[in-house]
Design an enzyme around this catalytic site. Structure first.
Site, short mmCIF file in Angstrom:
data_model
loop_
_atom_site.label_atom_id
_atom_site.label_comp_id
_atom_site.label_asym_id
_atom_site.label_seq_id
_atom_site.Cartn_x
_atom_site.Cartn_y
_atom_site.Cartn_z
N GLY A 78 0.82 -1.20 0.00
CA GLY A 78 0.00 0.00 0.00
C GLY A 78 0.85 1.25 0.00
O GLY A 78 0.44 2.29 0.50
N GLY A 79 2.07 1.12 -0.58
CA GLY A 79 3.01 2.22 -0.50
C GLY A 79 3.35 2.51 0.95
O GLY A 79 3.36 1.61 1.80
N SER A 135 5.48 -4.78 -2.51
CA SER A 135 5.15 -3.43 -2.95
C SER A 135 5.72 -2.43 -1.94
O SER A 135 6.93 -2.44 -1.68
CB SER A 135 3.64 -3.29 -3.12
OG SER A 135 3.30 -2.11 -3.80
#
Length: 515
Positions: free
Chosen positions: A136-137, A221
Site C-alpha cells: 500500500g506504499g 510493494s
C-alpha cells in the site's frame, strides 16, 4: 466479437475487484481466547488463541503514540492478562497517487501493534522469525488483512511469523523537523514505529519460540520498499539479518526516497493551506484528519510538479508519502551512485518482481513491439505467450535490477533474484499475485499447489539459512552482475542467466544504461 466483448468485460470486472480489494481488504477474524496461549512479555501477560497447532496473537502493543508526528514511547506495564484475540487499530489512511485510501474506520494514530503466529511458546526452540511489512506504499494498508494471515506459513515451515501496523501517509511522514526539536524525526516517524516493533521482537520473541538473532524482514510493494528503507537507516542496524523485497520499488520509491528539499517544500504548502504559522506549530496536533488529508493531497501534487517527480503509473508528475533522506535517520538513498546503502552491508537479500505487475490492469504496457523486441521477449521467456509480449513490466523490473546489481556490487551479503511468471487467471502475473503463494495459502489445482509449496518453502529456507531452496526447484544460485542468475517461478521453475537484459535494453535503453 461477442466472445471478445465478454472476455473484456470479465477482465474489467476482475480489475475493478482487484483495485477495490487493494484498498478494502477483509480483515483477520477474531478468535476465541485460550488459557493455553498465555505468554509473558516484558510489559505483562497476554492471552492469544490456539487452532490446529498454531498460537495466534493479534493486536499486541509494541509501543504507544501519545501525540501525532513524534516517535512512540514504551508501552506501560499492565496488570492481569491482556487479551490478544482480535486485531488492533491500523494507521489513518492517506491517498496514494490520486487514489483514495478509503475510510478511516478502525484507524488511530496509536496504531503501534503487531500480530504473531507461532507453532510453540516457551518451549526453548529457536525458530526463524519472519516479519511481514504490508503493501500500500507508505500511505495505505494494514497488517490486519486476511491475506496476510501467517498461520499457514508458520505451520508449514515451523517459523514465527509477525506482521506490523505502523503509521502511514501524513501521519507517518509529515516533515515538521524545521519547527523544533520535538519534531526532529517527524519525517520518518512511520519508520521509527517499525524500528520500535523490531526492538520489541528482540526483547520478547523468545517467549513465542522465536530466535531474536535470526530475523528476516519480508514485504511486497510498499512493504518491500520498507525493507529497503530499514536496510538504509542506521537505527535498524542489528535488528534483522535478512531482507526479502517483493515488487518493492519504483525509481522514486525504493531506489530513491524523498529529498529533504522536496519534503520541506511539501510541509510549507500544507501548513499554508491549514493557516498554521511556525510560532503556532502546535496547532497541527488539533487539525482534523479530513482537513489534514485535503491539504496534503493538493500540496503533494504541487510539490511533484515543482520537483518534476515522474508519476509511476501515468504521464505527468506525482508525489507519494514516504521516507525522507534527511542525512540522519535516512543518511542516503538505498541505491547510491556506485553501491548500496552502507547499513545494508552484511544483510542477505532475496529480491524480485512479477512478469506483468500493473500492465494488465492499469495500462502502461509497451505499445506495439518491434520484431527485435518480440524476439527478445521470446528468448527471455520461452514458455510465455508471445502475443502478450508488450505486457511485460518495466516499471518495477528495472528498479529491481538496479537494486540487486548495486547490492551485488557492495559484495557484503548474498543476493538472490527471481521473476514470478505464474498466470492462472489470464490476468497475467499481476502485482501481488505471489502473496498467497508466499503465505502458503492453499491453492486450487495440483500445479498451483506445488508452486505454492515451492515458493513458500524457498522463502522459509532463506529465512532459516540465507539460501532459498525447495524440493523440485533447481539449485538457486546467488545473483552477480556477470551471470545474473535469476529463478523463474512458474509451473516448471527454471534458473536463467541474465535472461531479460537484452529485452530491458531494447525497451528502456536510458534506464538500462544505469546498471
Amino acid at each position: 466479437i461477442l466472445v471478445i466483448l465478454l472476455i473484456l468485460a470479465v477482465i474489467l470486472v476482475a480489475a475493478f475487484l482487484m483495485i477495490r480489494n487493494f484498498f478494502h481488504r477483509p480483515q483477520i477474524a477474531p478468535a476465541t481466547p485460550s488459557d493455553s496461549a498465555v505468554v509473558e512479555t516484558a510489559k505483562g501477560r497476554i492471552r492469544g488463541s490456539e487452532e490446529n497447532g498454531i498460537y495466534q496473537y493479534l493486536g499486541v502493543p509494541y509501543a504507544q503514540a501519545e501525540e501525532r508526528f513524534v516517535p512512540a514511547v514504551e508501552v506501560q506495564e499492565w496488570e492481569g492478562i491482556l487479551d490478544a484475540s482480535e486485531v488492533g487499530p491500523m494507521s489513518p489512511q492517506s491517498s496514494m497517487l490520486g487514489m483514495s485510501g478509503g475510510g478511516q474506520e478502525g484507524t488511530d494514530n496509536n496504531c503501534q501493534n503487531l500480530n504473531i503466529w507461532t507453532p510453540g511458546t516457551n518451549d526453548g526452540e529457536k525458530r526463524a522469525v519472519m516479519v511481514w511489512l504490508h503493501g500500500g506504499g507508505f500511505s495505505t494498508g494494514s497488517a490486519n488483512d486476511a491475506d496476510y494471515n501467517g498461520a499457514d506459513l508458520s505451520r508449514s515451515g515451523d517459523v514465527v511469523v509477525v506482521s506490523i501496523n505502523h503509521r502511514l501517509g501524513v501521519s507517518g511522514f509529515l516533515d515538521l523537523s524545521a519547527y523544533g526539536e520535538k519534531y526532529e524525526y517527524s519525517a520518518n516517524v512511520g519508520l521509527t514505529d517499525i524500528v520500535s516493533a523490531l526492538q520489541w521482537i528482540q526483547e520478547n520473541i523468545e517467549s513465542f519460540g522465536g530466535d531474536p538473532d535470526n530475523v528476516t524482514l519480508f514485504g511486497q510493494s510498499g512493504g518491500g520498499a520498507k525493507v529497503l528503507a530499514l536496510m538504509t537507516t542506521p537505527y535498524a542496524k542489528g535488528l534483522f539479518r535478512r531482507g526479502i523485497v517483493q515488487s518493492g520499488a519504483t525509481e522514486t520509491m525504493g531506489v530513491t526516497f524523498t529529498s529533504q528539499e522536496a519534503s520541506t517544500s511539501l510541509t510549507e504548502r500544507i501548513l499554508e493551506r491549514l493557516g498554521i504559522t511556525a510560532d503556532h506549530i502546535e496547532d497541527i496536533q488539533n487539525v482534523s484528519l479530513e482537513d489534514l488529508e485535503k491539504a496534503s493531497e493538493e500540496a503533494l501534487q504541487e510539490t511533484a510538479e515543482e520537483y518534476r517527480i515522474p508519476a509511476p503509473l501515468s504521464d505527468g508528475y506525482a508525489m507519494e508519502w514516504g521516507p525522507v533522506v534527511d542525512g540522519d535517520y535516512m543518511p542516503t538513498d538505498p541505491v547510491t551512485e556506485d553501491s548500496f546503502a552502507e547499513n545494508g552491508k552484511g544483510i542477505d537479500l532475496l529480491i524480485g518482481s512479477n512478469l506483468n505487475e500493473w500492465t494488465m490492469l492499469m495500462g502502461g504496457d509497451q505499445g506495439e513491439l518491434t520484431e527485435e523486441e518480440t524476439a527478445a521477449f521470446a528468448a527471455a521467456y520461452p514458455n510465455e505467450d508471445v502475443g502478450k509480449a508488450n505486457k511485460v513490466d518495466t516499471l518495477i523490473r528495472l528498479p529491481m535490477l538496479k537494486i540487486m546489481s548495486h547490492k551485488a556490487d557492495q559484495n557484503d551479503g548474498n543476493v538472490y533474484a527471481y521473476v514470478f511468471t505464474w498466470d492462472e487467471s489470464r490476468m497475467g502475473a499481476y502485482h501481488g499475485a505471489e502473496i498467497p503463494f508466499v503465505f502458503a495459502h492453499e491453492q486450487n489445482g495440483e500445479t498451483a499447489q506445488k508452486l505454492m509449496e515451492q515458493v513458500s518453502q524457498a522463502w522459509i529456507s532463506f529465512a532459516k539459512s540465507g539460501v532459498p531452496s525447495a524440493e523440485g526447484l533447481p539449485v538457486w544460485e546467488a545473483y552477480d552482475n556477470d551471470k545474473g542468475a535469476t529463478m523463474i517461478l512458474d509451473a516448471e521453475s527454471s534458473l536463467a542467466y541474465g535472461h531479460d537484459r537484452e529485452l530491458m535494453k531494447l525497451l528502456e535503453p536510458d534506464m538500462s544504461a544505469q546498471f
